[in-house]
Design a protein around this motif. Sequence first.
Motif, PDB file in Angstrom:
ATOM      1  N   GLN A 381       0.945  -1.287  -0.037  1.00 51.79           N
ATOM      2  CA  GLN A 381      -0.160  -0.039  -0.069  1.00 51.79           C
ATOM      3  C   GLN A 381       0.903   1.323  -0.102  1.00 51.79           C
ATOM      4  OE1 GLN A 381       0.125  -2.259   2.518  1.00 51.79           O
ATOM      5  NE2 GLN A 381      -0.501  -1.553   4.396  1.00 51.79           N
ATOM      6  N   ASP A 382       2.089   1.180   0.344  1.00 50.02           N
ATOM      7  CA  ASP A 382       3.098   2.251   0.435  1.00 50.02           C
ATOM      8  C   ASP A 382       3.414   2.692  -1.272  1.00 50.02           C
ATOM      9  OD1 ASP A 382       2.802   2.341   2.942  1.00 50.02           O
ATOM     10  OD2 ASP A 382       4.487   1.266   3.182  1.00 50.02           O
ATOM     11  N   ARG A 383       2.403   3.386  -1.882  1.00 45.55           N
ATOM     12  CA  ARG A 383       2.779   3.713  -3.265  1.00 45.55           C
ATOM     13  C   ARG A 383       3.917   4.749  -3.470  1.00 45.55           C
ATOM     14  NH1 ARG A 383       1.353   7.295  -7.298  1.00 45.55           N
ATOM     15  NH2 ARG A 383      -0.100   8.554  -5.854  1.00 45.55           N
ATOM     16  N   VAL A 384       4.800   4.787  -4.241  1.00 47.57           N
ATOM     17  CA  VAL A 384       5.672   5.723  -4.609  1.00 47.57           C
ATOM     18  C   VAL A 384       5.702   6.090  -5.910  1.00 47.57           C
ATOM     19  CG1 VAL A 384       8.228   6.238  -4.553  1.00 47.57           C
ATOM     20  CG2 VAL A 384       7.188   4.454  -3.014  1.00 47.57           C
ATOM     21  N   PRO A 385       5.408   7.294  -6.365  1.00 47.72           N
ATOM     22  CA  PRO A 385       5.454   7.959  -7.626  1.00 47.72           C
ATOM     23  C   PRO A 385       6.618   7.623  -8.314  1.00 47.72           C
ATOM     24  CG  PRO A 385       4.338   9.576  -6.560  1.00 47.72           C
ATOM     25  CD  PRO A 385       4.914   8.565  -5.514  1.00 47.72           C
ATOM     26  N   LEU A 386       6.941   7.210  -9.434  1.00 44.88           N
ATOM     27  CA  LEU A 386       8.152   6.952 -10.199  1.00 44.88           C
ATOM     28  C   LEU A 386       8.766   8.210 -10.167  1.00 44.88           C
ATOM     29  CD1 LEU A 386       9.840   4.736 -11.773  1.00 44.88           C
ATOM     30  CD2 LEU A 386       8.661   5.678 -13.938  1.00 44.88           C
ATOM     31  N   SER A 387       8.566   9.291 -10.253  1.00 42.37           N
ATOM     32  CA  SER A 387       9.087  10.588 -10.326  1.00 42.37           C
ATOM     33  C   SER A 387      10.019  10.811  -9.248  1.00 42.37           C
ATOM     34  CB  SER A 387       8.292  11.782 -10.673  1.00 42.37           C
ATOM     35  OG  SER A 387       7.240  11.527  -9.605  1.00 42.37           O
ATOM     36  N   ILE A 388       9.627  10.301  -8.131  1.00 44.65           N
ATOM     37  CA  ILE A 388      10.431  10.540  -6.801  1.00 44.65           C
ATOM     38  C   ILE A 388      11.047   9.253  -6.195  1.00 44.65           C
ATOM     39  CG2 ILE A 388       9.125  12.691  -6.447  1.00 44.65           C
ATOM     40  CD1 ILE A 388       7.640  11.069  -4.284  1.00 44.65           C
ATOM     41  N   ALA A 389      10.654   8.278  -6.947  1.00 44.31           N
ATOM     42  CA  ALA A 389      11.198   6.873  -6.379  1.00 44.31           C
ATOM     43  C   ALA A 389      12.628   6.759  -5.884  1.00 44.31           C
ATOM     44  CB  ALA A 389      11.159   5.770  -7.454  1.00 44.31           C
ATOM     45  N   ALA A 390      13.577   7.374  -6.811  1.00 46.96           N
ATOM     46  CA  ALA A 390      15.047   7.476  -6.220  1.00 46.96           C
ATOM     47  C   ALA A 390      15.117   8.272  -4.981  1.00 46.96           C
ATOM     48  CB  ALA A 390      15.970   8.073  -7.524  1.00 46.96           C
ATOM     49  N   ASP A 391      14.372   9.338  -4.891  1.00 47.77           N
ATOM     50  CA  ASP A 391      14.597  10.139  -3.617  1.00 47.77           C
ATOM     51  C   ASP A 391      13.923   9.530  -2.461  1.00 47.77           C
ATOM     52  OD1 ASP A 391      16.005  12.223  -4.886  1.00 47.77           O
ATOM     53  OD2 ASP A 391      14.130  13.483  -5.303  1.00 47.77           O
ATOM     54  N   ALA A 392      12.901   8.828  -2.785  1.00 48.11           N
ATOM     55  CA  ALA A 392      12.141   8.182  -1.631  1.00 48.11           C
ATOM     56  C   ALA A 392      13.053   6.950  -1.174  1.00 48.11           C
ATOM     57  CB  ALA A 392      10.796   7.657  -2.208  1.00 48.11           C
ATOM     58  N   PHE A 393      13.790   6.132  -2.020  1.00 50.48           N
ATOM     59  CA  PHE A 393      14.493   5.068  -1.460  1.00 50.48           C
ATOM     60  C   PHE A 393      15.799   5.561  -0.838  1.00 50.48           C
ATOM     61  CE2 PHE A 393      18.336   2.474  -1.928  1.00 50.48           C
ATOM     62  CZ  PHE A 393      17.864   1.411  -1.355  1.00 50.48           C
ATOM     63  N   ASP A 394      16.525   6.766  -1.056  1.00 47.73           N
ATOM     64  CA  ASP A 394      17.364   7.485  -0.454  1.00 47.73           C
ATOM     65  C   ASP A 394      17.158   7.858   0.955  1.00 47.73           C
ATOM     66  OD1 ASP A 394      20.137   8.553  -0.602  1.00 47.73           O
ATOM     67  OD2 ASP A 394      19.136  10.271  -0.016  1.00 47.73           O
ATOM     68  N   LYS A 395      15.758   8.335   1.172  1.00 46.01           N
ATOM     69  CA  LYS A 395      15.331   8.745   2.613  1.00 46.01           C
ATOM     70  C   LYS A 395      15.021   7.517   3.132  1.00 46.01           C
ATOM     71  CE  LYS A 395      12.987  12.991   0.969  1.00 46.01           C
ATOM     72  NZ  LYS A 395      11.948  13.431   0.570  1.00 46.01           N
ATOM     73  N   ALA A 396      14.429   6.125   2.525  1.00 45.50           N
ATOM     74  CA  ALA A 396      14.189   4.942   3.092  1.00 45.50           C
ATOM     75  C   ALA A 396      15.521   4.416   3.663  1.00 45.50           C
ATOM     76  CB  ALA A 396      13.549   4.140   2.381  1.00 45.50           C
ATOM     77  N   LEU A 397      16.603   4.570   3.052  1.00 46.07           N
ATOM     78  CA  LEU A 397      17.817   3.978   3.743  1.00 46.07           C
ATOM     79  C   LEU A 397      18.085   4.622   5.133  1.00 46.07           C
ATOM     80  CD1 LEU A 397      20.518   4.416   0.683  1.00 46.07           C
ATOM     81  CD2 LEU A 397      19.565   2.077   1.934  1.00 46.07           C
ATOM     82  N   THR A 398      17.532   5.850   5.314  1.00 44.20           N
ATOM     83  CA  THR A 398      17.689   6.443   6.805  1.00 44.20           C
ATOM     84  C   THR A 398      16.651   6.055   7.725  1.00 44.20           C
ATOM     85  OG1 THR A 398      19.012   8.287   5.951  1.00 44.20           O
ATOM     86  CG2 THR A 398      18.255   8.379   8.083  1.00 44.20           C
ATOM     87  N   LYS A 399      15.564   6.276   7.227  1.00 42.87           N
ATOM     88  CA  LYS A 399      14.403   5.948   7.971  1.00 42.87           C
ATOM     89  C   LYS A 399      13.947   4.671   8.325  1.00 42.87           C
ATOM     90  CE  LYS A 399       9.313   6.952   8.034  1.00 42.87           C
ATOM     91  NZ  LYS A 399       8.255   7.221   7.007  1.00 42.87           N
ATOM     92  N   ASP A 400      13.789   3.706   7.074  1.00 41.54           N
ATOM     93  CA  ASP A 400      13.557   2.453   7.128  1.00 41.54           C
ATOM     94  C   ASP A 400      14.550   1.306   7.559  1.00 41.54           C
ATOM     95  OD1 ASP A 400      10.786   2.862   6.887  1.00 41.54           O
ATOM     96  OD2 ASP A 400      11.175   2.999   4.518  1.00 41.54           O
ATOM     97  N   PHE A 401      15.973   1.820   7.150  1.00 40.04           N
ATOM     98  CA  PHE A 401      16.944   0.668   7.203  1.00 40.04           C
ATOM     99  C   PHE A 401      18.008   1.099   8.180  1.00 40.04           C
ATOM    100  CE2 PHE A 401      14.812  -0.252   2.866  1.00 40.04           C
ATOM    101  CZ  PHE A 401      14.038  -1.224   3.268  1.00 40.04           C
ATOM    102  N   ASN A 402      18.045   2.317   8.579  1.00 40.68           N
ATOM    103  CA  ASN A 402      19.023   2.857   9.677  1.00 40.68           C
ATOM    104  C   ASN A 402      20.509   2.812   9.223  1.00 40.68           C
ATOM    105  OD1 ASN A 402      17.104   3.539  11.586  1.00 40.68           O
ATOM    106  ND2 ASN A 402      17.202   1.410  11.971  1.00 40.68           N
ATOM    107  N   VAL A 403      20.536   3.113   7.778  1.00 38.54           N
ATOM    108  CA  VAL A 403      22.145   2.958   7.168  1.00 38.54           C
ATOM    109  C   VAL A 403      22.833   4.178   7.447  1.00 38.54           C
ATOM    110  CG1 VAL A 403      23.012   2.990   5.037  1.00 38.54           C
ATOM    111  CG2 VAL A 403      21.029   1.436   5.226  1.00 38.54           C
ATOM    112  N   PRO A 404      24.020   4.040   8.156  1.00 38.85           N
ATOM    113  CA  PRO A 404      24.969   5.292   8.622  1.00 38.85           C
ATOM    114  C   PRO A 404      25.641   5.787   7.375  1.00 38.85           C
ATOM    115  CG  PRO A 404      25.749   3.137   9.446  1.00 38.85           C
ATOM    116  CD  PRO A 404      24.384   2.557   8.621  1.00 38.85           C
ATOM    117  N   ASP A 405      26.227   4.770   6.307  1.00 38.18           N
ATOM    118  CA  ASP A 405      26.897   5.137   5.327  1.00 38.18           C
ATOM    119  C   ASP A 405      26.346   4.692   3.914  1.00 38.18           C
ATOM    120  OD1 ASP A 405      28.995   5.443   3.506  1.00 38.18           O
ATOM    121  OD2 ASP A 405      30.107   3.975   4.261  1.00 38.18           O
ATOM    122  N   LYS A 406      25.677   5.481   3.243  1.00 37.86           N
ATOM    123  CA  LYS A 406      24.919   5.457   2.185  1.00 37.86           C
ATOM    124  C   LYS A 406      25.706   5.029   0.998  1.00 37.86           C
ATOM    125  CE  LYS A 406      20.977   8.256   3.475  1.00 37.86           C
ATOM    126  NZ  LYS A 406      20.109   9.209   2.868  1.00 37.86           N
TER     127      LYS A 406
END
Length: 890
Positions: A381-406
């Motif tokens: 249900q967590d739709r991501v418009p293709l136009s912002i998918a790259a930015d959304a993934f970058d944010k998810a690395l921090t928010k959802d996956f707690n990645v310190p070194d992207k």
Amino acid sequence: MGVGEDTLKTRRSLDVGGKTYDYFSLKAAEAELGDLSVLPKTLKVLLENLLRFEDGRTVTTDDVKAVAEWLKERRSDREIAYRPARVLMQDFTGVPAVVDLAAMRAAIESMGGDAKKINPLSPVDLVIDHSVMVDAFGNPQAFEKNVELEYARNKERYEFLRWGSTAFDNFRVVPPGTGICHQVNLEYLAKVVWTKEEDGRTVAYPDTLVGTDSHTTMINGLAVLGWGVGGIEAEAAMLGQPISMLIPEVVGFRLTGKLKEGTTATDLVLTVTEMLRKKGVVGKFVEFFGPGIREMSLADRATIANMAPEYGATCGFFPIDDETLAYMRATARPDDLVALTEAYAKEQGFWLDDVEPVFTDTLELDISTVEPSLAGPKRPQDRVPLSIAADAFDKALTKDFNVPDKAKSVQVKGADYAISHGDVVIAAITSCTNTSNPGVMLGSGLVARNAVARGLTVKPWVKTSLAPGSQVVSDYLAEAGLDDDLDKLGFNLVGYGCTTCIGNSGPLPEPIAEAITEGDLVACSVLSGNRNFEGRVNPHVQANYLASPMLVVAYAIAGSMHVNLLEDPLGQDPDGNDVYLKDIWPSNQEVIDTVRACVKKEMFLNRYGDVFKGDEHWQKINVSGGLTYDWDSTSTYVQHPPYFEGMQAEPGEVSDVRHARILAVLADSVTTDHISPAGSFKEETPAGRYLTDHQVPPREFNSYGSRRGNHEVMMRGTFANIRIRNEMAPGTTGGITRHMPSGEEMPIYDAAMRYAEEGVPLVVVAGKEYGTGSSRDWAAKGTRLLGVKAVIAESFERIHRSNLVGMGVLPLVFKDGQNRKTLKLTGEELISLGGIESGIKPRMDVPCTITRPDGSTEHVTLLCRIDTLDEVDYYRHGGILQYVLRRLAA
């Protein structure tokens, strides 16, 4: 099951093409019930069912009247007994259902009864579609290799299913390699209007079904009312028990406009899923209406209906119209059935007309506003418009996956490249949602053709696969000449069935898996499926995105979620020129023209002409055993389950739960995948240790899903998903808990067995939406076999709640805004539940006493989610199967 007494005198006859059919007339019922023209089409189907089975006992005239009275309040508290025409199964859930039927035959014989009484009374079709795994890929031999491995791994299961297909009446098995059950249902099994010979007359009635897979709803696109139930409920339905249900609320979804250039049915369904999740339609029917329906192909409707479980609804229904009939003709349904469907639908008011039904609530979407989309990284249900998918993934690395070194990357052994966070390591055209839709399947082939023409290739770290939902897909891809282009990009045929979407993605190449593990990388999958829950697709892949088959191809070429497909080049042509997605994307009209030219009726006639015969592998399987199954104590796939051991002719008294320990404290959105994973498992897990002890080497473990016929494996796999987090054991993932009062950390299975030795009952505590996901009966069976007496949650998913009741486990809901956090539950408490032995009533209050480690107590009130009187009976008997068995034995 015969028809009822018809006290309302609604039986009429209908002449179509020189043949006379009896039917139960909604127009005739209006004399007693009043105007039914604005009743939702789905409720008209339920009403017809009640008229047909009205007998004064299981269905009364008051039940019938309650459906008409629904129009006053647009909701109802009335419980009805509903009898679907048939049952559909896939093999993951079907094998344990047949195991249970075999066990019931053994049990009824031991009780002095007749084993012949245990037979499906409703037609049952089981399609073997969940067992093929993507071991081989990216080469022309992949399909044959995967088929060989499938038969080698599943020999015991397939022997058992072949026995079942001969031992039981009314039970058919569609062999492996045919397709996904929902697509086979859509293209072949479903009739739209069912008929039955009874007392020399032919009775016509709506084709309805329940299925042991939540995506049974896909058939709603063909105007067939059906939804997923647990295997437990399905077994009861096929044994002649009505499905007890409340007359549902019906949410109308008005569609206008049509898809704009560059968008697909997948983009539409992801938008619909997001909207309906926000609306809140759990436990409700959704019915689509409005002028936009007439702009949609039937395949597009089926795509939207398929994802009803993802938007939370019981069904997502489209009415019968000219497009329904056109699809029936195109898929080689008989002409007399098409004629009957049209005449019957128009006579009964099932036909799509300009009368707008009355709904409980409505929402609306202009289809032309839909934009290209994905959904992820963890929920459909967590739709991501293709136009912002790259930015959304970058944010998810921090928010959802707690990645310190992207920026971290790891060199792949033996290769000239490194991989990093966000790299797409799986690109899979898979799952019933999209592989049944010729538009997006041929569209993916056109994307591949254009990409190959521009010299683009797939990145070397991407595992590519094509798993069509039926053999017909291969035919029309070949007819269009697009199979070669998909092959050139590595999207070779790997099998016909559910693969990556259910965790059968197979292992990643070892160097890729090692690099991911070494760098603790957040690797990604892009799949054309409907499920992307944590830990589901592949143990090495944390971020999973749902997308159209066309975008799957594009992301395989891009190789990373960091690429903005609408702005960044996918790659370069041989001359070094940038190539963009827009350069290889076909027009909507080109896709439509290709579908019209290449999808042919003869393909369906040829592929389904002898659908139950199977290939040479299937035909070579030996069938042993007679009326009862000859259990093999050495089998690690099929074992005699313990549900009926020591069962008496009458049920014992139910008792209160006293001083139970908490086995797990779980957060929101714990899915049936978390509770009962379907995918692979490792040697050090309890299930792995069990198989190792039985001389099964790790390379032959197969998956949890394939071993659902063995309760010993499935018990050990309960609450064992690698991503599940038990709040009782902070800092751990996987099925770990603390045994109390010792505080010792151990696997949940080991703790449950220790508690059983100590004679301690168990409860599970959880948050909101507990049991979301597939209709996985083992999530309830495993819970019961671990000794869990009750699950206390903030809310339950519909199927899992009923499955718990069906296994004799009490589902309870926190009241008054309370939850595990407000009550500060750590898992160290003792839980006592009262009011049970004095008499369970539907939705009653249950007093709960919480005893803290310091001896202090707190009293709270919980809501019992046993919702109907039938469910009270099931619970009293210790489960629905025990209830049915005692009735048949008597």
